[in-house]
Design a protein around this motif. Structure first.
Motif, PDB file in Angstrom:
ATOM      1  N   VAL A  59       0.838  -1.197   0.000  1.00 21.64           N
ATOM      2  CA  VAL A  59       0.000   0.000   0.000  1.00 21.64           C
ATOM      3  C   VAL A  59       0.878   1.254   0.000  1.00 21.64           C
ATOM      4  N   SER A  60       1.989   1.221   0.721  1.00 20.50           N
ATOM      5  CA  SER A  60       2.901   2.379   0.770  1.00 20.50           C
ATOM      6  C   SER A  60       3.526   2.680  -0.585  1.00 20.50           C
ATOM      7  N   SER A  61       3.520   1.699  -1.486  1.00 20.41           N
ATOM      8  CA  SER A  61       4.130   1.901  -2.797  1.00 20.41           C
ATOM      9  C   SER A  61       3.317   2.862  -3.687  1.00 20.41           C
ATOM     10  N   PHE A  62       2.089   3.147  -3.297  1.00 20.83           N
ATOM     11  CA  PHE A  62       1.281   4.097  -4.074  1.00 20.83           C
ATOM     12  C   PHE A  62       1.868   5.499  -3.899  1.00 20.83           C
ATOM     13  N   PRO A  63       2.205   6.185  -4.994  1.00 19.35           N
ATOM     14  CA  PRO A  63       2.851   7.502  -4.878  1.00 19.35           C
ATOM     15  C   PRO A  63       1.925   8.592  -4.323  1.00 19.35           C
ATOM     16  N   GLU A  64       0.620   8.358  -4.335  1.00 18.69           N
ATOM     17  CA  GLU A  64      -0.326   9.366  -3.850  1.00 18.69           C
ATOM     18  C   GLU A  64      -0.427   9.390  -2.320  1.00 18.69           C
ATOM     19  N   ILE A  94      -8.280   6.376  -5.874  1.00 21.24           N
ATOM     20  CA  ILE A  94      -7.160   5.810  -5.132  1.00 21.24           C
ATOM     21  C   ILE A  94      -7.640   4.644  -4.275  1.00 21.24           C
ATOM     22  N   GLU A  95      -8.757   4.834  -3.575  1.00 16.32           N
ATOM     23  CA  GLU A  95      -9.310   3.765  -2.737  1.00 16.32           C
ATOM     24  C   GLU A  95      -9.668   2.538  -3.577  1.00 16.32           C
ATOM     25  N   LYS A  96     -10.242   2.783  -4.736  1.00 11.96           N
ATOM     26  CA  LYS A  96     -10.610   1.683  -5.638  1.00 11.96           C
ATOM     27  C   LYS A  96      -9.364   0.920  -6.088  1.00 11.96           C
ATOM     28  N   ASN A  97      -8.301   1.648  -6.438  1.00 10.69           N
ATOM     29  CA  ASN A  97      -7.053   1.011  -6.879  1.00 10.69           C
ATOM     30  C   ASN A  97      -6.394   0.209  -5.756  1.00 10.69           C
ATOM     31  N   ILE A  98      -6.401   0.760  -4.557  1.00 15.01           N
ATOM     32  CA  ILE A  98      -5.821   0.050  -3.414  1.00 15.01           C
ATOM     33  C   ILE A  98      -6.612  -1.223  -3.145  1.00 15.01           C
ATOM     34  N   ASN A  99      -7.932  -1.097  -3.137  1.00  9.24           N
ATOM     35  CA  ASN A  99      -8.794  -2.250  -2.874  1.00  9.24           C
ATOM     36  C   ASN A  99      -8.570  -3.340  -3.921  1.00  9.24           C
ATOM     37  N   LYS A 100      -8.502  -2.943  -5.181  1.00 16.91           N
ATOM     38  CA  LYS A 100      -8.293  -3.903  -6.271  1.00 16.91           C
ATOM     39  C   LYS A 100      -6.963  -4.627  -6.113  1.00 16.91           C
ATOM     40  N   MET A 101      -5.897  -3.877  -5.837  1.00 12.67           N
ATOM     41  CA  MET A 101      -4.570  -4.468  -5.669  1.00 12.67           C
ATOM     42  C   MET A 101      -4.554  -5.448  -4.493  1.00 12.67           C
ATOM     43  N   LEU A 102      -5.154  -5.054  -3.375  1.00 11.59           N
ATOM     44  CA  LEU A 102      -5.160  -5.915  -2.188  1.00 11.59           C
ATOM     45  C   LEU A 102      -5.981  -7.180  -2.418  1.00 11.59           C
ATOM     46  N   GLU A 103      -7.125  -7.044  -3.067  1.00  7.74           N
ATOM     47  CA  GLU A 103      -7.967  -8.217  -3.334  1.00  7.74           C
ATOM     48  C   GLU A 103      -7.270  -9.210  -4.267  1.00  7.74           C
TER      49      GLU A 103
END
Length: 155
Positions: A59-64, A94-103
């Motif tokens: 999650v920390s890898s997201f530049p935003e 951003i939340e959608k992208n994080i959720n997608k990556m984690l899932e």
């Protein structure tokens, strides 16, 4: 003259002590703006937090994002983050992208994701409480569940 000096000294001490109290409030408010980088938390004492560290790094890898906290409970994993100011208008994406990556990366986990400052602050407070030897795993799990429920109430 002696009585006047005592009153002046007493007045100065009162003013200085009130300034100290205001400084404490300002410090706690600054916590929301500073990067705290809390360590990943696991509410069960006998569980390893290696898996949780991986989630935090991903999650920390997201530049935003500029600050991430991860808490692993018995059933859920809470991921809380702060978004850089310039990206705040893209928070849903951003939340959608994080959720997608984690899932995709962790399909067996049940994630709760939040960018709310209050939730982040409560997560940091949970981390501080868990460092105390008096705070039991049961208390930590109960507080964790309260925080997860707060995120659901905010949506």
């Amino acid at each position: 003259m002696g009585a006047i000096h005592r009153w002046v000294l007493l007045a100065c001490l009162l003013v200085l002590s009130s300034c100290g109290q205001n400084q404490q409030v300002k410090d706690s408010q600054l916590t929301l703006m500073k990067t705290t980088n809390p360590s990943p938390i696991v509410t069960q004492k006998n569980k390893s937090n290696d898996h949780v560290k991986d989630i935090e790094q991903d999650v920390s890898s997201f530049p935003e994002l500029y600050d991430v906290a991860v808490v692993k409970g018995k059933k859920d994993t809470l991921v809380v983050y702060k978004v850089k100011h310039l990206y705040r208008f893209k928070m849903k994406k951003i939340e959608k992208n994080i959720n997608k990556m984690l899932e995709q990366k962790y399909p067996d986990e049940n994630f709760t994701i939040s960018s709310d400052y209050k939730i982040f602050l409560e997560t940091v407070r949970l981390d501080e409480k868990m460092k105390s030897s008096k705070y039991t795993a049961k208390n930590a799990e109960n507080r964790f569940n309260e925080i997860v429920n707060m995120t659901k109430d905010l949506k």
